[in-house]
Design an enzyme around this catalytic site. Structure first.
Site, short mmCIF file in Angstrom:
data_model
loop_
_atom_site.label_atom_id
_atom_site.label_comp_id
_atom_site.label_asym_id
_atom_site.label_seq_id
_atom_site.Cartn_x
_atom_site.Cartn_y
_atom_site.Cartn_z
N LYS A 150 0.79 -1.24 -0.10
CA LYS A 150 0.12 -0.08 0.01
C LYS A 150 0.84 1.45 -0.02
CE LYS A 150 -4.41 -2.10 1.69
NZ LYS A 150 -4.10 -3.46 1.85
C1 LIG Z 1 -4.72 -4.46 1.15
C2 LIG Z 1 -3.84 -5.79 1.06
C3 LIG Z 1 -4.35 -6.75 0.02
C4 LIG Z 1 -5.45 -6.49 -0.87
O1 LIG Z 1 -5.32 -5.62 -1.58
P1 LIG Z 1 -6.58 -5.37 -2.79
O2 LIG Z 1 -6.26 -3.93 -3.39
O3 LIG Z 1 -7.88 -5.72 -1.94
O4 LIG Z 1 -6.29 -6.18 -3.67
C5 LIG Z 1 -3.62 -7.90 0.04
N1 LIG Z 1 -2.36 -8.07 1.06
C6 LIG Z 1 -2.07 -7.38 1.85
C7 LIG Z 1 -0.99 -7.32 2.51
C8 LIG Z 1 -2.72 -5.79 1.75
O5 LIG Z 1 -2.40 -4.99 2.75
#
Ligand SMILES: *Cc1c(COP(=O)(O)O)cnc(C)c1O
Length: 469
Positions: free
Chosen positions: A112
């Protein structure tokens, strides 16, 4: 570039306004009116570029008209300069032609950071130019909150309030939020669960009178700028592995369909991608759609991969829009049916089209642990539970051993010690250098009751760099 709503009724916006918009006024999500398309020669000419320069080439068409090239380049160089690995998103080989794309070398150790480090800088740039300030109110079950706070901590024109459920996030996750100090940063622990936090954010978007005219901005993955930033690393990985002359496959751990949707866009922009695999945990609404043409809510299951614990995939609407020939009225109808609790199927040829675009698999906790243990035994690499789900799905769904398979490594294992322990891997987890004293740092956080009025009063009392709005 202009952006349109998936439900067809909201006005088209430019990039700057989309950045500040969140949901469209008709309840839809914004998507580019026309997707840029690159030629194979153009993509090939980007081989060997540093990450931030590649990012400039991939994202430039999306911001045209809103951000001059020189400014955008500077923002990108700063954004990806904070990552702790020189390659920003290095590839690590697990097996013959099988690779993990490590997306966890940012400040909060999850992918993220790729989007939220950029989002914070873009917001501040645009707001400075306009002479405006905004307030962010977001809810988190863990990863989003810390990445958003890290991304906004230097913003002059943004005050950020992150709500997390009191005593219900892991200690690492909590400390990644509460140990960052600034007069514009506010951690609120709500005496309730994650849904309570999310409901308060939704209610605050619906009635913004408590903000006294200050604009409220969304940082969850419905914000277009987050998707845009995630397109870049698909190009980055493919170029490392012989693309675009050679096609590459990706397996993507996903909950809200954000990360995998970015891969779908990369393919539509001209990147040769063979398979795109949707990897879910037991919260498998996406897998049930892909395998049985049923988009229906189930109850929420708590799993070892909590960042994918969702009942509804908010970004899936963006794919549905394309599957329905970009007919906004059709999407508004489907979403209405869904809201009434109905769930839906799509027409046969649209579903067949979806199945041509994506493969999918749902992976339970036991299989997640097995995969962590298996990969550790085979390679000595320790996977976090989300990435392990991607590896499992890649191994089950793979159609060709000749085509490189890239699994998106979405988090560092140290963030999810429970899963690693359950997998029985006897390797001590160590925090990376920049977080090594995390457990000794002071924390700052306000505990509030599960009460919308109390939260909104807190925001309006502190929303202007600690002073009242
Ligand atoms: C947010 C997150 C996801 C999922 O991301 P999406 O945008 O919903 O596909 C997967 N793994 C981790 C570690 C995350 O923080």
């Amino acid at each position: 570039m202009r952006y349109i709503s998936t439900r067809g009724q909201a006005p088209a916006l430019n990039f700057e306004d989309v950045l500040l918009a969140g949901l469209a006024t008709d309840g839809g999500l914004y998507v580019p009116e026309n997707l840029p398309r690159f030629t194979q020669e153009e993509i090939a000419s980007w081989a060997g570029l540093p990450y931030h320069e590649l990012a400039f080439r991939v994202m430039r068409p999306f911001v045209t008209g809103s951000i001059p090239d020189a400014d955008f380049k500077k923002i990108l160089e700063e954004t990806y300069g904070v990552f702790s690995h020189n390659a920003v998103a290095p590839l690590r080989q697990l097996n013959g032609n099988e690779w993990v794309l490590e997306l966890f070398h940012g400040p909060t150790l999850a992918f993220k950071d790729f989007a939220l480090q950029l989002l914070g800088r873009l917001l501040d740039y645009v707001l400075e130019k306009r002479g405006e300030r905004v307030v962010i109110v977001g809810a988190t079950s863990g990863d989003t909150g810390s990445a958003a706070i890290e991304g906004c901590k230097h913003c002059e024109n943004v005050d950020i309030f992150i709500l997390h459920p009191h005593n219900r996030v892991s200690e690492v996750q909590r400390r990644q939020m509460t140990t960052i100090f600034g007069e514009n940063i506010h951690n609120i622990a709500i005496e309730g669960n994650f849904d309570d936090c999310q409901e308060m954010v939704k209610a605050s978007f619906a009635d913004q009178s408590f903000l006294k005219g200050t604009r409220l901005v969304a940082v969850n993955s419905i914000n277009w700028a987050r998707i845009m930033a995630q397109i870049v690393y698909y190009f980055h990985a493919a170029l490392q592995l012989g693309g675009p002359a050679r096609s590459v496959s990706f397996s993507v751990p996903t909950g809200n369909f954000g990360d995998i949707f970015a891969g779908y866009l990369a393919r539509n922009m001209g990147l040769p991608i063979n398979q795109l695999i949707v990897a879910t945990n037991r919260n498998d609404i996406l897998h049930r759609f892909m395998s049985g043409n049923q988009y229906v809510k189930d109850t929420l299951h708590a799993t070892l991969s909590p960042s994918m614990d969702i009942m509804v995939s908010s970004n899936f609407e963006r794919l549905l829009f394309d599957l329905h020939g970009r007919n906004g009225a059709a999407i508004a109808g489907l979403m209405d049916t869904f809201k009434q609790g109905g769930g839906f199927s799509v027409e046969q040829e649209r579903w067949t089209e979806a199945r041509n675009l994506f493969d999918s698999l749902a992976v339970d906790d036991a299989q997640t642990c097995e995969t962590i243990a298996e990969v550790f035994e085979q390679t000595g690499e320790l996977l976090d539970p989300h990435t392990a789900i991607g590896v499992k799905a890649a191994r089950e769904c793979r159609r060709s051993l000749d085509i490189p398979m890239v699994i998106l490594g979405t988090a560092h294992p140290v963030k999810f010690p429970d899963a690693v322990e359950k997998a029985g891997v006897g390797k001590a987890l160590e925090l990376p250098a920049h977080l090594s004293d995390l457990f000794e740092r002071d924390e700052r956080c306000t505990v509030l009751p599960n009460d919308l009025k109390a939260v909104q009063a807190f925001v309006s009392k502190h929303g202007n760099r600690g002073k009242p709005l």
